[in-house]
Write an enzyme that holds these catalytic residues in place. Structure first.
Site, mmCIF file in Angstrom:
data_model
loop_
_atom_site.group_PDB
_atom_site.id
_atom_site.type_symbol
_atom_site.label_atom_id
_atom_site.label_comp_id
_atom_site.label_asym_id
_atom_site.label_seq_id
_atom_site.Cartn_x
_atom_site.Cartn_y
_atom_site.Cartn_z
ATOM 1 N N ASP A 154 0.844 -1.200 0.000
ATOM 2 C CA ASP A 154 0.000 0.000 0.000
ATOM 3 C C ASP A 154 0.879 1.250 0.000
ATOM 4 O OD1 ASP A 154 -1.940 1.871 0.355
ATOM 5 O OD2 ASP A 154 -2.545 1.219 2.364
ATOM 6 N N ASN A 156 -0.106 4.443 -0.587
ATOM 7 C CA ASN A 156 -0.678 5.713 -0.133
ATOM 8 C C ASN A 156 -1.404 5.595 1.201
ATOM 9 O OD1 ASN A 156 -2.943 4.360 -0.842
ATOM 10 N ND2 ASN A 156 -3.658 5.812 -2.390
ATOM 11 N N ASP A 199 -3.981 3.918 2.268
ATOM 12 C CA ASP A 199 -5.448 3.898 2.399
ATOM 13 C C ASP A 199 -6.009 2.504 2.691
ATOM 14 O OD1 ASP A 199 -5.126 2.611 -0.012
ATOM 15 O OD2 ASP A 199 -6.449 3.937 -1.152
ATOM 16 N N ASP A 252 -1.549 -0.895 -4.031
ATOM 17 C CA ASP A 252 -1.622 -0.098 -5.256
ATOM 18 C C ASP A 252 -0.297 -0.205 -6.031
ATOM 19 O OD1 ASP A 252 0.126 1.592 -3.769
ATOM 20 O OD2 ASP A 252 -1.617 2.532 -2.842
ATOM 21 N N ASP A 279 -6.966 -14.526 -18.700
ATOM 22 C CA ASP A 279 -7.956 -15.045 -17.762
ATOM 23 C C ASP A 279 -8.991 -15.897 -18.500
ATOM 24 O OD1 ASP A 279 -9.032 -14.783 -14.976
ATOM 25 O OD2 ASP A 279 -10.773 -13.997 -16.041
ATOM 26 N N GLU A 316 -4.592 -19.114 -18.720
ATOM 27 C CA GLU A 316 -5.232 -19.724 -17.555
ATOM 28 C C GLU A 316 -6.372 -20.554 -18.128
ATOM 29 O OE1 GLU A 316 -8.143 -19.107 -13.826
ATOM 30 O OE2 GLU A 316 -8.455 -18.184 -15.760
HETATM 31 C C1 NOJ Z 1 -9.955 -16.675 -12.973
HETATM 32 C C2 NOJ Z 1 -9.358 -15.739 -11.958
HETATM 33 O O1 NOJ Z 1 -8.126 -16.273 -11.538
HETATM 34 C C3 NOJ Z 1 -10.365 -15.622 -10.851
HETATM 35 O O2 NOJ Z 1 -9.844 -14.916 -9.752
HETATM 36 C C4 NOJ Z 1 -11.587 -14.939 -11.392
HETATM 37 O O3 NOJ Z 1 -12.587 -14.935 -10.387
HETATM 38 C C5 NOJ Z 1 -12.135 -15.678 -12.614
HETATM 39 N N1 NOJ Z 1 -11.115 -16.056 -13.530
HETATM 40 C C6 NOJ Z 1 -13.121 -14.814 -13.355
HETATM 41 O O4 NOJ Z 1 -12.462 -13.790 -14.014
#
Ligand code: NOJ
Length: 509
Positions: free
Chosen positions: A41, A43, A45, A49, A210, A269
Site C-alpha cells: 500500500d 498511499n 489507504d 496499489d 484469464d 489460464e
Molecule cells: C480466474 C481468476 O483467476 C479468478 O480470480 C476470477 O474470479 C475468474 N477467472 C473470473 O475472471
C-alpha cells in the site's frame, strides 16, 4: 517491450538482469504474482496499489524473480477483485494512474524484471459502457443475450443467466456483474487486439489470459443436462459446452503474431480436461505457456507428484514448449494450509523450483504465509461466497511487511496476529527464515540445466537428476540417506545427515 524499435533502451534497461536479454527468458523464468490490492500500500489507504508495488521492486529483485505478473489493476467496481473490468485501458483510481503503471514498468525493467499483466477477455464488468448500452437495448450482440436461459450454471454457483428489465437474459459464467462477451462478434475481437496493443505499447512483456478456454461457446448453447452436484467449479476439469471449444484457438492464432512483433508472451489460464488438451493452447502459433494446475491440485504425495510431473513434461515436449509449475495463487488455499505444514510447503517448493520449465510464485508464499480461514463473514468479498459459501479471501489477506514504512494501516482485510512473526522485516536478517530460504533457492535454481532423469528410490521418495544436480524429496515415513554436497534443504537434516520425512534437498556430487 518492443524489442525491434527500442533495442538500445532494452539492453540498457535490462542491465541489472543476471542473464542476457533473450527471446526465451520465459522458458525457465520465475514469475511472481502480485495481487495488487493486497501486495503493498503506497498511499496508506488500506488498499494495495501500483506505487506500493513499485516500492517493493528492489525486494523482488533481491528475492531473485525474473518477472512479475500483475493481477488486474484496471478500472473496476471490484465485484470480483478486479476480474470485472469497466475500462480496459486505464488504472482504477484505487490502484493509481497510468503514470504509476508506466513508472512501475520502467523501474521493473531497470532492475531486470519483466512485467506480465492480466487480461480478462471472457467477460467485462456490468459497469462497462458496452454493457450499459446493451442494457439500454443497443448493440446487445457484444454480449450473449437470449430470450430464454439454458441450464448452464455459474462457476460462482447458481444459474449463469440473469434476466434484464425487458425480459431477455444474459449469460455470465461468473458473477452477474461479469457478463460474458460475445466472441463471435468481430467488434469484440478487434477491441481486444487494440487493448493488447495498448498495453504492449506501454512496455509490457506479456499477458496472463484469464479464462483462456472460455471465450467460445458451443454452437446453439446446448444444455449440459443433469449432473450430480455442481455443474462446474473453479479449477474444474469437466468437459462442458462453454469451455475449451475449438474456436478459441483461432483467437490465439490471431494474437500470436502481435505478441511476437513485440517480443511478448501469452500465458493461458485454462482449466481443461487433460494435459493433452492444455498442450493445444501452446506452441509456435498460439500461446507460449499455460498454467499447469494439475500440479497445484496434487496431494502432497510422491506418487501423485510423479504422475503429474511425467504427464506434464511429456505433453509439453510434444509441442516443444516448457511446462509451468505453480503451488499457490489468488484462487486457491495457500499451500502451507493445503499441505498442513510449513515444512511440507517448503519441500513442495523445492521440488517445484527444481523442475524444468517456469515457476509461478504467489505473493507472500516466500514468507511462508498460511491461509486465513477465520475471516469474519461480513468482511469477505469473494462473490462466490454469497452463492456457494466458498471463499478465496483467505489467500488475499494483505502481505505483512512489518512496521514503519512497510506497515499497513487498516488493511482491507485484517491480518492475523500470528503473522507478526512472519513479516518480511522479521525474516529479513534471520538466515533460517522462509524468506531467506526462497532467496537461496531462486539463486541456486539458476544452476539447474537440462532434462529431468528419475533415479531409483523407495516408495514415497522422489529422486531425480538434472545436469550435475540431484533433487530428493522425502514423502515417506523414514529418513533417506543423502550423498554429495548439500546445496539447500527445505528443513533441518537428521543428526546423521540423512533427509527426514517431509523434507527436500538439492545436492551435487
Ligand atoms: C480466474 C481468476 O483467476 C479468478 O480470480 C476470477 O474470479 C475468474 N477467472 C473470473 O475472471
Amino acid at each position: 517491450m518492443k524489442v525491434s524499435e527500442n533495442s538500445c533502451l532494452t539492453l540498457a534497461g535490462l542491465a541489472g538482469h543476471p542473464s542476457p536479454v533473450s527471446d526465451n527468458w520465459w522458458r525457465d523464468a520465475v514469475v511472481y504474482q502480485i495481487y495488487p490490492r493486497s501486495f503493498a500500500d503506497g498511499n496508506g489507504d488500506g488498499t494495495g496499489d501500483l506505487i506500493g508495488a513499485r516500492q517493493k521492486l528492489p525486494y523482488l529483485a533481491e528475492l531473485g524473480v525474473d518477472a512479475i505478473w500483475l493481477s488486474p489493476f484496471y478500472t473496476s467496481p471490484l465485484a470480483d477483485g478486479g476480474y470485472d473490468v469497466s475500462d480496459y485501458r486505464d488504472v482504477d483510481p484505487r490502484f493509481g494512474t497510468l503514470g504509476d503503471f508506466d513508472a512501475l514498468v520502467e523501474q521493473a525493467h531497470a532492475l531486470g524484471i519483466r512485467v506480465i499483466v492480466d487480461i480478462v477477455p471472457n467477460h467485462s464488468s456490468s459497469a462497462h459502457p458496452w454493457f450499459q448500452e446493451a442494457l439500454a437495448g443497443k448493440n446487445r450482440d457484444r454480449y450473449i443475450f437470449r430470450d430464454a436461459p439454458n441450464d448452464w450454471e455459474s462457476i460462482f454457483g447458481g444459474p449463469a443467466w440473469t434476466q434484464v428489465s425487458d425480459g431477455q437474459w444474459y449469460l455470465h459464467l461468473f458473477d452477474p456483474e461479469q457478463p460474458d462477451l460475445n466472441w463471435e462478434n468481430p467488434e469484440v475481437r478487434a477491441e481486444f487486439v487494440d487493448i493488447i496493443r495498448f498495453w504492449l505499447d506501454r512496455g509490457v512483456d506479456g499477458f496472463r489470459i484469464d479464462v483462456a478456454h472460455g471465450m467460445i461457446k458451443a454452437d446453439g448453447l446446448p444444455d449440459v443436462g443433469a449432473r450430480d452436484g455442481r455443474q462446474v467449479e473453479l479449477l474444474g476439469h469437466e468437459p462442458l459446452p462453454y469451455f475449451d471449444q475449438d474456436g478459441v484457438h483461432e483467437i490465439y492464432r490471431e494474437w500470436r503474431p502481435i505478441l511476437d512483433s513485440y517480443g511478448a508472451i501469452g500465458v493461458a489460464e485454462a482449466w481443461v480436461e487433460s494435459p493433452q488438451r492444455l498442450a493445444r493452447y501452446i506452441g509456435s502459433d498460439e500461446l507460449h505457456q499455460a498454467f499447469n494446475f494439475d500440479f497445484m491440485m496434487a496431494e502432497f504425495d510422491a506418487k501423485s507428484f510423479r504422475g503429474i510431473i511425467d504427464k506434464s513434461l511429456a505433453e509439453a515436449d510434444l509441442v516443444g514448449a516448457p511446462t509451468t509449475w505453480v503451488l499457490s495463487n489468488h484462487d486457491r488455499y495457500r499451500h502451507v494450509t493445503r499441505y498442513d505444514s510449513l515444512a511440507k510447503a517448503k519441500a513442495g517448493t523445492l521440488l517445484m523450483l527444481a523442475l524444468p520449465g517456469s515457476a509461478y510464485l504467489y505473493n507472500g508464499e516466500e514468507l511462508g504465509l498460511d491461509e486465513v480461514l477465520d475471516l469474519p463473514d461480513e468482511l469477505r468479498e469473494d462473490p462466490a461466497f454469497k452463492r456457494t459459501g466458498e471463499s478465496r479471501d483467505g489467500c488475499r489477506v494483505p502481505i505483512p511487511w512489518g512496521t514503519g514504512d512497510l506497515a499497513w494501516t487498516n488493511p482491507w482485510l485484517p491480518q492475523p496476529e500470528r503473522w507478526n512473526a512472519l513479516t518480511a522485516q522479521a525474516q529479513e536478517n534471520d538466515p533460517a527464515s522462509t524468506l531467506n530460504f526462497y532467496r537461496a533457492a531462486l539463486k541456486l535454481r539458476r544452476g539447474f540445466n537440462g532434462p529431468l532423469h528419475w533415479l531409483n528410490a523407495p516408495d514415497g521418495v522422489l529422486a531425480f537428476k538434472r545436469g550435475d544436480r540431484t533433487v530428493v524429496v522425502n514423502i515417506s515415513e523414514q529418513d533417506y540417506p543423502l550423498t554429495g554436497e548439500i546445496l539447500l534443504a527445505s528443513g533441518p537434516l537428521s543428526t546423521d545427515g540423512s533427509l527426514p520425512p517431509n523434507t527436500a534437498a538439492w545436492t551435487k556430487p
